[in-house]
Design a protein around this motif. Structure first.
Motif, short mmCIF file in Angstrom:
data_model
loop_
_atom_site.label_atom_id
_atom_site.label_comp_id
_atom_site.label_asym_id
_atom_site.label_seq_id
_atom_site.Cartn_x
_atom_site.Cartn_y
_atom_site.Cartn_z
N LEU A 1 -3.18 4.67 -0.48
CA LEU A 1 -3.82 5.12 0.75
C LEU A 1 -4.60 6.38 0.44
N GLY A 2 -5.93 6.33 0.63
CA GLY A 2 -6.78 7.46 0.26
C GLY A 2 -6.73 8.56 1.29
N ILE A 3 -5.73 9.44 1.22
CA ILE A 3 -5.57 10.46 2.26
C ILE A 3 -5.87 11.87 1.76
N ASP A 4 -6.30 12.04 0.53
CA ASP A 4 -6.59 13.37 0.03
C ASP A 4 -8.09 13.64 0.07
N ASP A 5 -8.77 13.44 -1.06
CA ASP A 5 -10.18 13.77 -1.17
C ASP A 5 -11.09 12.85 -0.37
N ILE A 6 -10.72 11.60 -0.24
CA ILE A 6 -11.62 10.63 0.39
C ILE A 6 -11.96 11.00 1.83
N PRO A 7 -10.97 11.25 2.72
CA PRO A 7 -11.33 11.59 4.10
C PRO A 7 -12.14 12.87 4.21
N ILE B 1 0.85 -1.18 0.00
CA ILE B 1 0.00 0.00 0.00
C ILE B 1 0.89 1.23 0.00
N GLY B 2 0.70 2.12 -0.95
CA GLY B 2 1.53 3.31 -1.05
C GLY B 2 0.82 4.56 -0.55
N GLU B 3 1.52 5.35 0.25
CA GLU B 3 1.00 6.67 0.61
C GLU B 3 1.30 7.60 -0.56
N ILE B 4 0.29 7.85 -1.38
CA ILE B 4 0.47 8.61 -2.61
C ILE B 4 -0.42 9.85 -2.56
N THR B 5 0.16 10.99 -2.31
CA THR B 5 -0.61 12.23 -2.29
C THR B 5 -0.64 12.82 -3.70
N GLY B 6 -1.58 13.76 -3.90
CA GLY B 6 -1.65 14.43 -5.19
C GLY B 6 -2.88 14.11 -6.01
N GLY B 7 -3.86 13.43 -5.41
CA GLY B 7 -5.12 13.20 -6.11
C GLY B 7 -5.20 11.83 -6.76
N ARG B 8 -6.41 11.56 -7.30
CA ARG B 8 -6.70 10.23 -7.84
C ARG B 8 -5.87 9.88 -9.06
N SER B 9 -5.70 10.86 -9.95
CA SER B 9 -4.99 10.56 -11.19
C SER B 9 -3.55 10.16 -10.90
N ARG B 10 -2.88 10.91 -10.01
CA ARG B 10 -1.51 10.57 -9.64
C ARG B 10 -1.46 9.20 -8.98
N ALA B 11 -2.42 8.94 -8.09
CA ALA B 11 -2.43 7.67 -7.37
C ALA B 11 -2.58 6.51 -8.35
N PHE B 12 -3.55 6.63 -9.27
CA PHE B 12 -3.78 5.52 -10.19
C PHE B 12 -2.59 5.32 -11.11
N ASP B 13 -2.03 6.43 -11.63
CA ASP B 13 -0.87 6.31 -12.51
C ASP B 13 0.31 5.66 -11.78
N THR B 14 0.50 6.04 -10.52
CA THR B 14 1.61 5.48 -9.74
C THR B 14 1.43 3.98 -9.55
N LEU B 15 0.20 3.56 -9.25
CA LEU B 15 -0.06 2.13 -9.10
C LEU B 15 0.23 1.38 -10.40
#
Length: 606
Positions: A349-355, A326-340
Motif C-alpha cells: 500500500l503506497g502510503i509514504d511518498d506516493i500520496p 496487500i500489505g501496509e508497509i511503511t518505511g519507503g520503497r526499498s523496505r516495501a519491495f524487500d518485504t514483498l
C-alpha cells in the motif's frame, strides 16, 4: 452460522463451497475503493439511485444541498456535539453498504476495500475496526455474518471484488497491565492485571475463559486466551527502533506474539496459527477475494511469510488462484519491495511518498520527476525494469490516517482550490502506474478539514457527523461535478490496456516547440503542463494535466518516435474541459504533439 467460541468448532470440510467467485486475471486492471464501514452508509438514505438503477425514495435521510453546509456547527454547543460524534460509532452498516453497490458500480469501481468488520471491544468506540476482540464474529453494530455474505454476493453479482482489511499484528485493548499502560522499556515484559470484562474493567483471570463470559469479555476464539498470545512489553515510543516496533503495543492495542526464528526458519506461535485459521474461515464462509493486512512493518517477516503461504495455499485449493494480499508497509520503497520479495505478499500500500508527491505535484509544489522516479529508480528496487509497479503497489492520495501530514491532516480538497483540480489528481491516480484506489467521499469532494484523524473520516450518510461539518444529509449524488467525470476516466482506462499495464514515461515539454525539458518548479509553485505516456506493445496513450488553477496552458509534448508517423493524429479520449479533438504529430524533439489544457484540467490522447 457464526457464534463460534473456538476454532475447533469450525468444520472446514463442510464449510468450503464448490463454486467460489474466481479471482481476476490481473489486479492492475482493477480500480479499488476504500471505505470505513461505520462512515459509509446506514441504509436510511432516500432519493438516491439504488442497485437496480431506480430512485430509492422510502428512506428518511435526504441528499445534501448547499444549505446543509456546516449546518452542524452553527453554535458552540452544536459544534462540540459534531466534534464528539466523530470519535464514536455513527451507524454505518453492512446492509447500508450492500444498498450502495450500484452507486459504486456506476462510478466504475471494480474492487471494494472494506475496513475491518470484526467484533470490537464492547466498552470502546473503535469505530474504525482496528481494535478486534473476537476474530470469528462480525461487529454487531455493523451487522451479522450473513450480512457480510450478502454484501459479497451482491458485489460479485455486479462484477465487483471484495477485499477485507485484517489485523494480525495486534488485538484490541482486551487486557490491562497491573500499573496501567506502560511504555516499552528495553524489552521488559510487564505483569498483567487481567482480561477486560464486558464493561472494560481488567478484573478477569488471564486464562481460558468460562463460556458465560462470551462474547463481550476477554478475547476470542478461545485459542487466544493465553498469556503467551501477547508480547506484554508496553506501547511503542520509538517507532523505528528494532525490536521495539516489532514487539510493542500500538498505544492501547495489544501486540500479539507471532513466533520465533529467522525468516527462513520461523516457528509460528499458536496465536499466529489460530489467527491464520480464523482468516481462512472468513474466506470460506464469505467468498472474500483479498486481504489488506494492517501494520505489516510491525510484524516479523517470517510471520508474514507464514501467513501469506498458508492463505495462498488455501485460496488456490478452493479455486481463487489470484487471491490478493496487500500489505501496509511503511518505511519507503526499498523496505516495501524487500518485504514483498521476502514474504510473498502481492502488493504494498503506497502510503509514504506516493500520496505526498501525487497531491503536491498536481497542486504545483513538487517537481514531477520526484513522483515519476518513484516508479523508475531501478537501483532502489533492485530490478532492471520500472514496470513491476503496475501490480505491486496500490496508489492513493487520500486515506483514513494521513500519517504524512502530522497535525495538519485534511483531504486533498481542503486547500489550494483542491476541488478545482480534483479530476486532475484522480486522473493521475487512475492512469499512472499502480493499482489505483479512491478513498470514500473523494467523488463528492469531501474536504476533511480540522487537522485530526476524525475529520478525514466523515460520514457519507450524514448522521451526526456528515461531510462538510453537516448532519442528517447524505452524499450519494451521482450528478455532481466529479462523479460523472471519474466514471468517464475509468471507462477510458478499462478500454485501453496501456493505461492499466503499460510502461510509463514522464515526457519533456516545450512552450515554443524548440526548447524541450522536463517540467520543474520555478520559485514556490510550478504552473505547467505535466505529461506522461503509458506504452504497451505498439500502443501509446498520452496523459497530461495543468497545474495552473487560473490559466489555460499550451505546450508541445514529446511522444515516442517509433510508434507514430509524421502528420498522423492522436485523438482526445478524455478532456475535463475544452481541448482539441485531435492533435497532429510533428517533428519536434524527435516527435511531439501540441496540447491545450484548461485551468487545472486533465486530458488523455491516444
Amino acid at each position: 452460522m457464526g457464534n463460534f467460541k473456538s476454532l475447533q468448532e469450525i468444520d472446514f470440510k463442510n464449510l468450503v463451497k464448490p463454486d467460489y467467485f474466481p479471482s481476476p486475471q490481473a489486479w492492475e486492471d482493477q480500480v479499488l475503493y476504500f471505505l470505513l464501514l461505520d462512515r459509509f452508509s446506514d441504509g436510511k438514505e432516500k432519493e438516491f439511485i439504488d442497485n437496480t438503477g431506480n430512485v430509492f425514495i422510502s428512506g428518511t435521510t435526504p441528499p445534501f444541498i448547499t444549505e446543509n453546509f456546516e449546518n452542524a456547527i452553527q453554535n458552540a454547543a452544536d459544534a462540540t456535539n459534531w466534534n464528539e460524534a466523530g470519535n464514536k460509532f455513527v451507524g454505518g452498516t453492512l446492509k447500508g453498504l450492500e444498498s450502495k453497490i450500484g452507486y459504486l458500480k456506476r462510478l466504475g469501481i471494480s474492487a471494494i476495500w472494506i475496513s475491518p468488520v470484526f467484533k470490537q471491544v464492547k466498552s470502546l468506540e473503535t469505530f474504525h475496526g482496528y481494535g478486534i476482540q473476537d476474530f470469528l464474529e462480525i461487529e454487531p453494530r455493523f451487522g451479522t455474518t450473513q450480512d457480510l455474505i450478502d454484501v459479497v454476493k451482491t458485489a460479485h453479482d455486479n462484477g465487483i471484488y471484495v477485499i477485507l482489511d485484517i489485523i494480525l499484528n495486534h488485538s484490541g485493548d482486551v487486557f490491562g497491565y497491573e500499573k496501567g499502560q506502560p511504555d516499552y522499556q528495553n524489552g521488559t515484559i510487564f505483569p498483567v492485571q487481567g482480561f477486560r470484562d464486558a464493561a472494560g474493567s481488567a478484573n478477569l483471570p488471564f486464562s481460558a475463559m468460562d463460556e458465560d463470559q462470551f462474547p463481550d469479555a476477554g478475547i476470542w476464539p478461545s485459542e487466544l486466551q493465553t498469556l503467551e498470545t501477547f508480547t506484554r512489553k508496553g506501547k511503542i515510543i520509538h517507532w523505528d527502533d528494532s525490536p521495539e516496533f516489532l514487539d510493542g503495543d500500538f498505544e492501547s492495542l495489544k501486540d500479539i506474539h507471532h513466533g520465533n526464528g529467522s525468516t527462513d526458519n520461523f516457528h509460528p506461535s499458536e496465536a499466529l496459527v489460530a489467527l491464520t485459521k480464523a482468516y481462512k474461515y472468513w474466506i470460506a464462509v464469505a467468498d472474500i477475494d483479498g486481504f489488506r493486512i494492517d501494520t505489516v512493518k510491525h510484524m516479523e517477516t517470517g510471520a508474514t511469510r507464514y501467513f501469506a503461504s498458508v492463505i495462498k495455499e488455501f485460496t488456490m485449493a478452493v479455486g481463487k488462484e489470484n487471491f490478493y494480499l496487500i500489505g501496509e508497509i511503511t518505511g519507503g520503497r526499498s523496505r516495501a519491495f524487500d518485504t514483498l520479495e521476502i514474504t510473498g505478499l502481492d502488493a504494498a500500500l503506497g502510503i509514504d511518498d506516493i500520496p505526498d508527491k501525487m497531491e503536491y505535484m498536481v497542486k504545483g509544489y513538487r517537481n514531477p520527476s520526484e513522483y515519476f522516479s518513484l516508479f523508475r529508480n531501478s537501483e532502489l528496487v533492485h530490478k532492471d525494469s520500472h514496470i513491476w509497479f503496475r501490480n505491486k503497489v496500490v496508489t492513493l492520495f487520500d486515506d483514513h490516517d494521513q500519517v504524512r501530514k502530522g497535525n495538519n491532516k485534511a483531504r486533498y480538497c481542503a486547500n489550494d482550490s483542491g476541488a478545482d483540480s480534483l479530476i486532475a489528481v484522480i486522473g493521475l491516480n487512475l492512469t499512472s502506474l499502480g493499482i489505483p484506489c479512491l478513498y470514500y467521499g473523494t467523488e463528492q469532494a469531501f474536504d476533511g478539514e480540522g487537522g485530526n484523524d476524525r475529520y478525514i473520516r466523515e460520514a457519507m450518510f450524514g448522521g451526526a457527523f456528515g461531510g462538510f461539518r453537516s448532519k442528517n444529509a447524505h452524499f450519494f449524488k451521482e450528478n455532481n461535478t466529479w462523479y460523472p467525470e471519474i466514471a468517464k476516466i475509468i471507462d477510458v482506462r478499462n478500454k485501453h490496456i496501456p493505461l492499466r499495464r503499460g510502461r510509463q514515461y514522464l515526457r519533456q515539454i516545450s512552450g515554443n516547440g524548440t526548447d524541450f525539458g522536463f517540467p520543474v518548479m520555478f520559485g514556490d509553485r510550478m504552473k505547467s503542463i505535466v505529461a506522461w505516456s503509458r506504452i504497451f506493445n505498439d500502443q501509446e496513450i498520452l496523459c497530461a494535466f495543468n497545474t495552473d488553477p487560473e490559466n489555460e496552458l499550451i505546450a508541445y509534448v514529446t511522444i515516442d518516435g517509433t510508434l507514430h508517423t509524421i502528420n498522423s493524429r492522436m485523438k482526445c479520449l478524455y478532456a475535463s474541459g475544452p481541448s482539441p479533438v485531435e492533435v497532429n504529430v510533428e517533428v519536434r524533439n524527435g516527435k511531439a504533439v501540441r496540447l491545450t489544457i484548461p485551468p487545472s484540467g486533465f486530458v488523455i490522447y491516444g
